[in-house]
Design an enzyme around this catalytic site. Sequence first.
Site, PDB file in Angstrom:
ATOM      1  N   LYS B  78      15.228  17.344 -50.484  1.00 56.71           N
ATOM      2  CA  LYS B  78      15.771  18.208 -51.533  1.00 56.71           C
ATOM      3  C   LYS B  78      15.716  17.448 -52.858  1.00 56.71           C
ATOM      4  O   LYS B  78      16.072  16.258 -52.909  1.00 56.71           O
ATOM      5  CB  LYS B  78      17.220  18.581 -51.196  1.00 56.71           C
ATOM      6  CG  LYS B  78      17.842  19.607 -52.153  1.00 56.71           C
ATOM      7  CD  LYS B  78      19.266  19.970 -51.707  1.00 56.71           C
ATOM      8  CE  LYS B  78      19.873  21.068 -52.585  1.00 56.71           C
ATOM      9  NZ  LYS B  78      21.233  21.452 -52.154  1.00 56.71           N
ATOM     10  N   SER B 159      22.158  26.519 -52.142  1.00 56.54           N
ATOM     11  CA  SER B 159      21.197  25.962 -53.059  1.00 56.54           C
ATOM     12  C   SER B 159      20.004  25.288 -52.388  1.00 56.54           C
ATOM     13  O   SER B 159      18.979  25.087 -53.025  1.00 56.54           O
ATOM     14  CB  SER B 159      21.885  24.929 -53.957  1.00 56.54           C
ATOM     15  OG  SER B 159      22.283  23.794 -53.197  1.00 56.54           O
ATOM     16  N   SER B 183      25.811  25.380 -49.198  1.00 57.68           N
ATOM     17  CA  SER B 183      24.405  25.255 -49.606  1.00 57.68           C
ATOM     18  C   SER B 183      23.461  24.748 -48.534  1.00 57.68           C
ATOM     19  O   SER B 183      22.253  24.737 -48.731  1.00 57.68           O
ATOM     20  CB  SER B 183      24.295  24.328 -50.818  1.00 57.68           C
ATOM     21  OG  SER B 183      24.687  25.014 -51.982  1.00 57.68           O
TER      22      SER B 183
END
Lengths: 482, 491
Positions: B78, B159, B183
């Site tokens: 990420k 997210s 998330s």
Amino acid sequence: MSYTIEGETGPWEVVIGLEVHAQVTSHAKLFSGAATAFGAEPNSQVSFVDAGFPGMLPVINEACIAQAVRTGLGLNAEIHLWSRFDRKNYFYADLPQGYQISQYAHPIVGKGEVEVTLADGSTKTIGITRLHLEQDAGKSLHDQHPTKSFIDLNRSGVALMEIVSEPDMRSPEEAGAYLAKLRQIMRYLGTCDGNMDEGSMRADVNVSVRKAGEGFRTRCEVKNVNSIRFVMQAVEAEARRQIEVWESGGTVEQETRLFDTARGVTRSMRSKEDAHDYRYFPDPDLPPLVLEQSWVEQLKASLPELPDQRRARYVAMGLSPYDAHVLTIERETATFFETVAKGRDAKVAANWVTGDFFAALNRLKRDISDPPVTAEHLGELLDLLADKTLSGALAKQVFEAMIETGQAPSVIVEERGLRQVTDTGAIEAAVDAIMAANADKVAEYRSGKEKLFGFFVGQTMKAMAGKGNPALVNEVLKKKLA
Amino acid sequence: MRPTDLTLAEGLEALDKREISAVELTQSFLDAIERLNPRLNAYITVTGEAALADAAASDARRAKGEARALDGIPLGIKDLFCTEGTRTTAGSNILGGFVPPYESTVSANLKRDGAVFLGKLNLDEFAMGSSNQTSAFGPVENPWSRANDPEKRLVPGGSSGGSAAAVAARLAMGATATDTGGSIRQPAAFCGIAGIKPTYGRCSRWGIVAFASSLDQAGPVARTVEDNAILLRSMAGHDPKDSTSANLPVPDFQAAVGRGVKGLRIGVPAEYRLDGLAPEIAALWDQGLDWLRAEGAEIVPISLPHAQYALPTYYVVAPAEASSNLARYDGVRFGLRENGSDLKDLYERTRARGFGAEVRRRIMIGTYVLSAGYYDAYYLKAQKVRALIRRDFELAWGKVDAIVTPATPSAAFAMDEKQDDPVTMYLNDVFTVTANLAGLPGLAVPAGLDGQGLPLGLQVIGRAFDEETVFAVGGAIERAAGFTAKPGMMA
């Protein structure tokens, strides 16, 4: 005798509280491993934590915590076993994270007190409200480039102790004495070097004025004053300004001011209306700081003797309160004195240190950390006095030679033959020679002009190159002149 | 079977048996990324060359018999994890071309264990969002689509939308993710994969771009519960550089996955039966509880009375911390700088240009709730409610060993839905935020499909630092569900 300032409407009392920022003596910063040495190249002592890079996290430096606790103990203050770090959010170019980590709501040290000694010998107790830890910001340099400001983050993250006093001081002298006392205690403890000209110690001075018997009036804060002398001047300048405002029918507004050292006046920096909304909240990156009572006890047990205790001990040793005070102002001086006095007469040692030795320091513009004679050599000199190898006058001579050569007193005595003469025969011979050469004066003396005795002493000592034992010289002269 | 179809556990086995080399495995993922990423937009940065070099080094280690726990496994990272020498954006323009000179602890742990990094995965800007549409690098598309409307582009959740989409579409064997309010779990559920937010403190936050420090926690996403267990073991561990990192040993999570649930007490919080809960979600929940009962677990009704305040509490605490954490993006030291007439102007221009609308909104909310006069009413009150939410769980642990709830209130929605009202968007986190507020581990497991063929997930919440029970319950649900559905878009 209380201090007041005479205004048109009569005397005004001054009320003073101090917030002192003291840089913690430590090898690393409060929340990063970066070094803290003074005077390093700009931005050479900055970790990614200090520069506020993404993803960087603070980790408490235990050495800084210990220093704060030691300082708290030195201020006779409560140590809080539970304290917390908050973030104080505001924007400034030299504040890389956009917040300062500071103990706002729960400081590590609570109420305490220190006793200060004033010039007239009286003492006064000043209350400490709190001591909390916080990190310093960086420094903006506005004079390096015509259109740009440069930023040095070397100080960013350096550990500071903010020591807040009660509004207990009533004169510039008290404020100065308080600051000097804090500095003295911290230097004894080794928790802050107290070098105000290097910025390791600076004070925000809160000043208000009032008429006798009144409650507190509005105060103003004079920011970042960096010497004891300037603190005293700032108090007086700000008090006089406020008195003028009040007496001209105005109202003192709470605000932050700066002391202009060149002009000796304070000027407005920002008023409370446009003051920052700092937005404090507990720093979520740092769990609360929890101390063990036993750890605090350990620190307490290992504290060095503090100036007040040491002064009391010196008085008990037979020193005058004044000598005890002078010798304990700096820890290094006291250590020097104790080396000199070890196993010797403390009073004689004190006289030599505060007398000839201090005079030499002054004359040579040297510091106790760089003494012109070592404590060991001065001690030996006292031994030579005690065993009558030297007279007082000879000792002064040897002392000067020690400063010049750095040699041990015994070496100087041997090489220069400065040993005092206690051989009565040699003294008698010298006296006989002087009397023979000054038969007229002998006659005058014997006919009653007793003042001439001094002349004979002087002549004899001169003939003996200053080495005659003064007591014996006196004795022989008295006998022979009779 | 194509190499990209292997689970992580299968990949390790294939590498061990020399059925495939790490270089071959990595190359198949890079090929897949090249083919599908232009459509899905899951990767912001692909580091193909470095990945192949690392894979070759991995093969060399394996040849010498020195293979490590994750040797040769291609992962996506990420883009909130700082990676040394590789651009790290946090999905924001304000970081510009920021290339960190340091490696986050979690990604460093994965490297230490031999993992191969394919690149940096897309995310909502600064991890603020539940749809991956707030990214400055464009939205990610969910590889799944509705059976009755296959043209409609769906969001992958957020997210960690890039992480979940990449794993679901077989563009990585697993990925790192972070979870502040859901998330990891919400995008995992939307993309039909598994993901665990471990206990707060289990993984170091050092080197992860901060959103809300007291809530952020890194975790993995992968196709199976077991793969999550393998990844978490490498990611976790005490880190002296993070003061909130727990100094506890890391258990063998993988061993816990097959442990079974016999004798476990599974809590079902009454308060999660929200009014208007989609019938499909409610049915899936009941189904999941039935599976666990059949495996020997006892189902126990519990009450989490303050759960109803979790969402508003979260939307005070998280923006407050974010407003502070994001203050460092000021244009002075790194990232984007917009010159201004003075310092204040420089700040304002830089931050106005560098931050997207959602980030600006949250910074303003956070600044407001912390400001003098409002602190007590909002931030302090929220902290008190947070303490009550924690206590609810403490009390629950007296009765149960784990809690099972839906992961999300709906299946993945379309990119053009829920755009107007941020509050509707925030409701996506309604089942997940409590675990963040209480610091507890939460695992999302794919458990079924909705009427339009979209994946739905269940969530398992456990005691602090008891991820093992969470994995055991998750493993049982996974086995019972036998989830084999695949997204339409796949390598």
